[in-house]
Design a protein around this motif. Structure first.
Motif, PDB file in Angstrom:
ATOM      1  N   GLY A 121       0.825  -1.209   0.000  1.00  0.00           N
ATOM      2  CA  GLY A 121       0.000   0.000   0.000  1.00  0.00           C
ATOM      3  C   GLY A 121       0.853   1.251   0.000  1.00  0.00           C
ATOM      4  O   GLY A 121       1.908   1.294   0.636  1.00  0.00           O
ATOM      5  N   PHE A 122       0.407   2.277  -0.737  1.00  0.00           N
ATOM      6  CA  PHE A 122       1.188   3.522  -0.847  1.00  0.00           C
ATOM      7  C   PHE A 122       0.278   4.650  -1.305  1.00  0.00           C
ATOM      8  O   PHE A 122      -0.836   4.412  -1.805  1.00  0.00           O
ATOM      9  CB  PHE A 122       2.332   3.336  -1.857  1.00  0.00           C
ATOM     10  N   ILE A 123       0.737   5.867  -1.138  1.00  0.00           N
ATOM     11  CA  ILE A 123       0.015   7.035  -1.644  1.00  0.00           C
ATOM     12  C   ILE A 123       0.496   7.309  -3.062  1.00  0.00           C
ATOM     13  O   ILE A 123       1.704   7.465  -3.297  1.00  0.00           O
ATOM     14  CB  ILE A 123       0.250   8.269  -0.744  1.00  0.00           C
ATOM     15  N   HIS A 124      -0.423   7.329  -4.003  1.00  0.00           N
ATOM     16  CA  HIS A 124      -0.044   7.559  -5.400  1.00  0.00           C
ATOM     17  C   HIS A 124       0.543   8.963  -5.532  1.00  0.00           C
ATOM     18  O   HIS A 124      -0.096   9.955  -5.153  1.00  0.00           O
ATOM     19  CB  HIS A 124      -1.262   7.419  -6.317  1.00  0.00           C
ATOM     20  N   PRO A 125       1.769   9.083  -6.063  1.00  0.00           N
ATOM     21  CA  PRO A 125       2.448  10.388  -6.108  1.00  0.00           C
ATOM     22  C   PRO A 125       1.709  11.459  -6.910  1.00  0.00           C
ATOM     23  O   PRO A 125       1.871  12.652  -6.647  1.00  0.00           O
ATOM     24  CB  PRO A 125       3.790  10.065  -6.767  1.00  0.00           C
ATOM     25  N   THR A 126       0.888  11.051  -7.879  1.00  0.00           N
ATOM     26  CA  THR A 126       0.180  12.033  -8.714  1.00  0.00           C
ATOM     27  C   THR A 126      -1.217  12.332  -8.174  1.00  0.00           C
ATOM     28  O   THR A 126      -1.589  13.493  -8.000  1.00  0.00           O
ATOM     29  CB  THR A 126       0.072  11.523 -10.166  1.00  0.00           C
TER      30      THR A 126
ATOM     31  N   GLU B 227      -3.955   0.193  -2.322  1.00  0.00           N
ATOM     32  CA  GLU B 227      -3.453  -1.020  -1.670  1.00  0.00           C
ATOM     33  C   GLU B 227      -3.784  -2.227  -2.526  1.00  0.00           C
ATOM     34  O   GLU B 227      -4.905  -2.347  -3.044  1.00  0.00           O
ATOM     35  CB  GLU B 227      -4.050  -1.175  -0.274  1.00  0.00           C
ATOM     36  N   PHE B 228      -2.813  -3.112  -2.673  1.00  0.00           N
ATOM     37  CA  PHE B 228      -2.964  -4.290  -3.518  1.00  0.00           C
ATOM     38  C   PHE B 228      -2.607  -5.546  -2.729  1.00  0.00           C
ATOM     39  O   PHE B 228      -1.805  -5.499  -1.797  1.00  0.00           O
ATOM     40  CB  PHE B 228      -2.072  -4.178  -4.759  1.00  0.00           C
ATOM     41  N   GLU B 229      -3.215  -6.660  -3.144  1.00  0.00           N
ATOM     42  CA  GLU B 229      -2.958  -7.929  -2.476  1.00  0.00           C
ATOM     43  C   GLU B 229      -2.755  -9.017  -3.520  1.00  0.00           C
ATOM     44  O   GLU B 229      -3.498  -9.087  -4.500  1.00  0.00           O
ATOM     45  CB  GLU B 229      -4.120  -8.284  -1.551  1.00  0.00           C
ATOM     46  N   ALA B 230      -1.735  -9.842  -3.307  1.00  0.00           N
ATOM     47  CA  ALA B 230      -1.443 -10.953  -4.224  1.00  0.00           C
ATOM     48  C   ALA B 230      -1.730 -12.268  -3.512  1.00  0.00           C
ATOM     49  O   ALA B 230      -1.262 -12.491  -2.397  1.00  0.00           O
ATOM     50  CB  ALA B 230       0.020 -10.907  -4.657  1.00  0.00           C
TER      51      ALA B 230
END
Length: 343
Positions: free
Chosen positions: A308-313, A319-322
């Protein structure tokens, strides 16, 4: 003339790699080829043997043979020729499992067994070679040549999610999030033993003094970098425990070294002692069961599941899950079945 000498020195440094080692006082007698295999990172047996044969390994200023046994206080000098290697990354048509992509970045689900970026003995077949094929131009950070788009990495035999940047601005902003430890990274792992409760592991992590391939924990900040892992128990399965690990820092082999440090090495982790039966019975049937699990999953049971991260743009939190890969889910199913039948 002075500038010419500097240039010559720089060229020599590019061509050669030099090591000096003073043998510890407590060192037992050990063949020098085996001793150097333990002490030198990324030095293959062939590379060490070639250096010895070429007279490039000196002990107390004298050449030695492979059979020489090192003694306490021996002074060893080694000169390796740098293996030829291009800084250019060659594109290769390797399939990518892309979980998410936009014009700024992508999230990739890396399979176990794939090296992330070119390096010693791995100049082709890496994730970066695949990225170079699929995307025309990827940015690099200063001091990060040969690793286009990468702002972090996971081990070769760890599966799971990686974040890749497609331009320089995005890369700089994502690198800041990693530096600030604001990125969400959760791993699923199968650990040996009955992990009693949730916990937190912290301390300084650095190269092992006995085996340079692995990492150890230290009390002294001069011997390593500060590291923190929070872990929680997901499922108790008798002799192993399924856990979730959330990283506050991202050091080399962090989870693997941390779990070994608290007495729960990861299942099937050869470098950290998890590829042996550490818990359980002496019955032949049980030994065969564990051996079968090792065959199904001949790598550490570690999967980078959540990112999970804050999109820079857009400034939105993503947040993603595999899902667990097949080898991990198969071994987990076997342990669940074993635990149920053992009750």
């Amino acid at each position: 003339m002075e500038n010419h000498n500097i240039l010559e020195q720089e060229e020599e440094q590019d061509l050669f790699e030099h090591f000096n080692i003073v043998v510890d006082k407590g060192q037992s007698l050990l063949r020098i080829d085996k001793f150097l295999m333990l002490r030198l990172v990324n030095a293959s047996r062939n590379r060490i043997q070639n250096a010895i044969d070429a007279g490039n390994v000196l002990v107390n200023k004298n050449t030695v043979k492979s059979s020489y046994k090192v003694k306490p206080a021996d002074e060893i000098s080694i000169v390796f020729a740098h293996p030829p290697r291009d800084t250019e990354v060659y594109p290769e048509n390797i399939p990518l499992d892309i979980v998410y992509e936009d014009e700024d970045l992508l999230v990739v689900n890396k399979p176990a067994g794939m090296v992330v970026h070119p390096g010693f003995n791995n100049y082709t077949g890496t994730l970066v070679n695949a990225l170079a094929y699929h995307f025309e131009q990827l940015p690099t950070l200063p001091g990060n040549d040969g690793r286009p788009g990468l702002v972090h990495r996971i081990d070769k035999d760890t599966s799971g999610l990686l974040l890749i940047s497609k331009n320089e601005i995005t890369m700089t902003k994502l690198a800041k999030q990693f530096f600030d430890h604001s990125i969400t990274r959760k791993y699923v792992a199968l650990a040996w033993g009955d992990v009693q409760q949730d916990g937190r592991i912290e301390g300084y992590i650095g190269r092992s003094l006995k085996n340079r391939i692995i990492m150890d924990m230290y009390d002294d900040e001069e011997k390593g970098k500060w590291s923190v892992t929070n872990y929680s128990v997901l499922e108790k399965l008798g002799y192993v425990t399924l856990i979730s690990c959330q990283l506050e820092t991202g050091r080399t082999h962090q989870i693997r070294a941390h779990m070994k440090h608290i007495g729960h090495p990861l299942f099937s982790d050869a470098n950290y002692g998890g590829d042996k039966i550490l818990k359980g019975t002496t019955f032949t049937k049980y030994k065969q069961f564990v051996a079968n699990c090792f065959t199904i999953m001949p790598r550490q049971a570690l999967h980078a599941q959540t990112l999970g991260f804050i999109h820079p743009t857009t400034q939105r939190y993503l947040e993603f899950e595999a899902p667990l890969p097949e080898d991990f889910s198969n071994v987990l199913a076997k342990w669940r079945n074993y635990a149920q039948n053992a009750e």
